[in-house]
Motif scaffolding. Structure first.
Motif, PDB file in Angstrom:
ATOM      1  N   GLN A 156     -10.600 -23.308  -1.641  1.00 56.25           N
ATOM      2  CA  GLN A 156     -11.388 -22.337  -1.396  1.00 56.25           C
ATOM      3  C   GLN A 156     -12.437 -22.324  -2.596  1.00 56.25           C
ATOM      4  O   GLN A 156     -11.652 -22.301  -3.999  1.00 56.25           O
ATOM      5  N   VAL A 157     -13.415 -21.899  -2.634  1.00 58.57           N
ATOM      6  CA  VAL A 157     -14.412 -22.095  -3.905  1.00 58.57           C
ATOM      7  C   VAL A 157     -15.468 -20.825  -3.753  1.00 58.57           C
ATOM      8  O   VAL A 157     -16.404 -20.053  -2.326  1.00 58.57           O
ATOM      9  N   LEU A 158     -14.740 -19.504  -4.801  1.00 61.51           N
ATOM     10  CA  LEU A 158     -15.220 -18.304  -4.298  1.00 61.51           C
ATOM     11  C   LEU A 158     -16.586 -18.250  -6.514  1.00 61.51           C
ATOM     12  O   LEU A 158     -15.821 -18.396  -7.348  1.00 61.51           O
ATOM     13  N   SER A 159     -18.058 -17.944  -6.393  1.00 59.09           N
ATOM     14  CA  SER A 159     -18.612 -17.881  -7.430  1.00 59.09           C
ATOM     15  C   SER A 159     -19.853 -16.766  -7.005  1.00 59.09           C
ATOM     16  O   SER A 159     -20.311 -16.416  -6.297  1.00 59.09           O
ATOM     17  N   GLN A 160     -19.993 -16.407  -8.390  1.00 58.41           N
ATOM     18  CA  GLN A 160     -20.921 -15.258  -8.046  1.00 58.41           C
ATOM     19  C   GLN A 160     -21.565 -15.396  -9.562  1.00 58.41           C
ATOM     20  O   GLN A 160     -21.557 -15.351 -10.195  1.00 58.41           O
ATOM     21  N   GLU A 161     -23.169 -14.926  -9.533  1.00 59.18           N
ATOM     22  CA  GLU A 161     -24.068 -15.241 -10.125  1.00 59.18           C
ATOM     23  C   GLU A 161     -23.478 -14.232 -11.481  1.00 59.18           C
ATOM     24  O   GLU A 161     -23.808 -13.156 -11.381  1.00 59.18           O
ATOM     25  N   GLY A 162     -23.407 -14.765 -13.175  1.00 64.71           N
ATOM     26  CA  GLY A 162     -23.098 -13.384 -13.520  1.00 64.71           C
ATOM     27  C   GLY A 162     -21.382 -13.921 -13.997  1.00 64.71           C
ATOM     28  O   GLY A 162     -20.820 -12.744 -14.555  1.00 64.71           O
ATOM     29  N   LYS A 163     -20.776 -14.269 -12.703  1.00 55.66           N
ATOM     30  CA  LYS A 163     -19.048 -14.039 -13.231  1.00 55.66           C
ATOM     31  C   LYS A 163     -18.375 -14.673 -12.668  1.00 55.66           C
ATOM     32  O   LYS A 163     -17.229 -14.401 -12.504  1.00 55.66           O
ATOM     33  N   ASN A 192     -16.213 -29.052 -13.952  1.00 58.85           N
ATOM     34  CA  ASN A 192     -17.688 -28.717 -13.305  1.00 58.85           C
ATOM     35  C   ASN A 192     -17.281 -26.827 -13.976  1.00 58.85           C
ATOM     36  O   ASN A 192     -18.709 -26.760 -13.978  1.00 58.85           O
ATOM     37  N   ALA A 193     -16.180 -26.494 -14.891  1.00 59.32           N
ATOM     38  CA  ALA A 193     -16.538 -25.197 -15.709  1.00 59.32           C
ATOM     39  C   ALA A 193     -17.351 -25.249 -16.443  1.00 59.32           C
ATOM     40  O   ALA A 193     -18.390 -24.223 -16.624  1.00 59.32           O
ATOM     41  N   LYS A 194     -17.271 -26.393 -17.144  1.00 57.35           N
ATOM     42  CA  LYS A 194     -18.149 -26.733 -18.588  1.00 57.35           C
ATOM     43  C   LYS A 194     -19.591 -27.330 -18.004  1.00 57.35           C
ATOM     44  O   LYS A 194     -20.537 -26.499 -18.788  1.00 57.35           O
ATOM     45  N   ARG A 195     -19.172 -28.169 -17.513  1.00 60.21           N
ATOM     46  CA  ARG A 195     -20.601 -28.703 -17.023  1.00 60.21           C
ATOM     47  C   ARG A 195     -21.551 -28.217 -16.605  1.00 60.21           C
ATOM     48  O   ARG A 195     -23.219 -28.110 -16.731  1.00 60.21           O
ATOM     49  N   HIS A 196     -21.714 -27.072 -15.308  1.00 57.46           N
ATOM     50  CA  HIS A 196     -22.037 -27.173 -14.893  1.00 57.46           C
ATOM     51  C   HIS A 196     -22.577 -25.391 -14.501  1.00 57.46           C
ATOM     52  O   HIS A 196     -23.843 -24.995 -15.120  1.00 57.46           O
ATOM     53  N   GLY A 197     -21.290 -24.514 -15.729  1.00 58.06           N
ATOM     54  CA  GLY A 197     -21.434 -23.257 -15.426  1.00 58.06           C
ATOM     55  C   GLY A 197     -21.153 -22.971 -16.997  1.00 58.06           C
ATOM     56  O   GLY A 197     -20.592 -21.641 -16.992  1.00 58.06           O
ATOM     57  N   LYS A 226     -21.353 -19.023 -15.585  1.00 60.09           N
ATOM     58  CA  LYS A 226     -22.591 -18.596 -15.017  1.00 60.09           C
ATOM     59  C   LYS A 226     -22.788 -18.345 -13.532  1.00 60.09           C
ATOM     60  O   LYS A 226     -22.959 -17.617 -13.287  1.00 60.09           O
ATOM     61  N   GLY A 227     -21.871 -18.799 -12.657  1.00 60.52           N
ATOM     62  CA  GLY A 227     -21.484 -18.520 -11.217  1.00 60.52           C
ATOM     63  C   GLY A 227     -22.918 -19.242 -10.896  1.00 60.52           C
ATOM     64  O   GLY A 227     -23.788 -19.337 -11.243  1.00 60.52           O
ATOM     65  N   THR A 228     -22.768 -18.768  -9.440  1.00 58.98           N
ATOM     66  CA  THR A 228     -23.986 -18.873  -8.447  1.00 58.98           C
ATOM     67  C   THR A 228     -23.726 -18.381  -7.496  1.00 58.98           C
ATOM     68  O   THR A 228     -22.763 -18.108  -6.778  1.00 58.98           O
ATOM     69  N   ASN A 229     -24.721 -17.796  -6.792  1.00 60.60           N
ATOM     70  CA  ASN A 229     -24.492 -17.029  -5.806  1.00 60.60           C
ATOM     71  C   ASN A 229     -25.387 -17.620  -4.528  1.00 60.60           C
ATOM     72  O   ASN A 229     -25.461 -17.560  -3.605  1.00 60.60           O
ATOM     73  N   ASN A 230     -25.799 -19.316  -5.035  1.00 60.98           N
ATOM     74  CA  ASN A 230     -25.881 -20.062  -4.070  1.00 60.98           C
ATOM     75  C   ASN A 230     -25.564 -21.101  -4.089  1.00 60.98           C
ATOM     76  O   ASN A 230     -24.960 -22.871  -4.372  1.00 60.98           O
TER      77      ASN A 230
END
Length: 203
Positions: free
Chosen positions: A172-179, A116-121, A146-150
């Motif tokens: 637990q999955v934590l993601s933030q756009e740009g981070k 996921n880190a490579k394909r989507h991020g 890339k991260g995501t807020n959604n």
């Protein structure tokens, strides 16, 4: 998995064949333009190859009797080699005895997180931390993608969560756009917890 491989290979090869047909006709008209187009096709084909490798990577078996630490090291080495991703792995504490099904579950969680880190991020760096000092055992995977807020859990993350919950674990999955994105997987190390969970499932 078979459908994803079929779609990935089929789409890539169809696009390449169509592009090559166009280049054949372009060579006689404009060598420079044909060369530029050929370079674009090469880059696209290389990307398609990496996508296929990512799919195949997720099917690598982990049920080989190895320690969890050695399995993690092998998974990260291969992934880093195939995708040119910088991966750092830290092991905290001494690996304790874990049932094979728990090792497989954590290995699958690592594989899915890397994919996921490579394909989507589009991540270029991933940091992995495996902590044996506490109960439950904690696996943390953090990427610089890339991260995501959604955030929405797709098939892979839902499957990961289901695997962990079978053994009283959690996701637990934590993601933030740009981070980037951070994934935390926990699973109890006491065998009685696994036995209790298995009894509930079988009943």
């Amino acid at each position: 998995m078979a459908k994803e491989l079929h779609d990935t290979i089929g789409h890539t090869l169809t696009s390449v064949i169509m592009s090559m047909d166009a280049i054949i006709h372009l060579i006689d008209l404009d060598n420079h333009a044909a060369k530029e187009q050929l370079l674009k096709v090469r880059n696209y084909t290389n990307k398609g190859l990496n996508d296929i490798r990512l799919h195949i990577h997720s099917m690598v078996p982990a049920e080989n009797g190895s320690t969890l630490t050695s399995t993690f090291q092998e998974i990260t080495r291969e992934f880093s080699e195939y995708t040119q991703t910088k991966i750092e792995i830290a092991i905290n504490g001494v690996e304790h005895s874990l049932p094979n099904e728990i090792k497989v579950t954590l290995a699958r969680c690592l594989q899915e997180s890397l994919t996921n880190a490579k394909r989507h991020g589009d991540a270029t760096e991933v940091n992995i931390h495996l902590d044996f000092t506490e109960d439950p055992t904690l696996l943390t995977i953090k990427d610089n993608g890339k991260g995501t807020n959604n955030l929405q859990l797709g098939f892979g993350l839902n499957a990961m969560r289901d695997r962990l919950e079978m053994y009283q674990g959690s996701l637990q999955v934590l993601s933030q756009e740009g981070k980037g994105t951070t994934i935390k997987c926990t699973v109890p190390k006491r065998e009685r917890e696994y036995e209790k969970s298995e009894a509930v499932i079988s009943g």
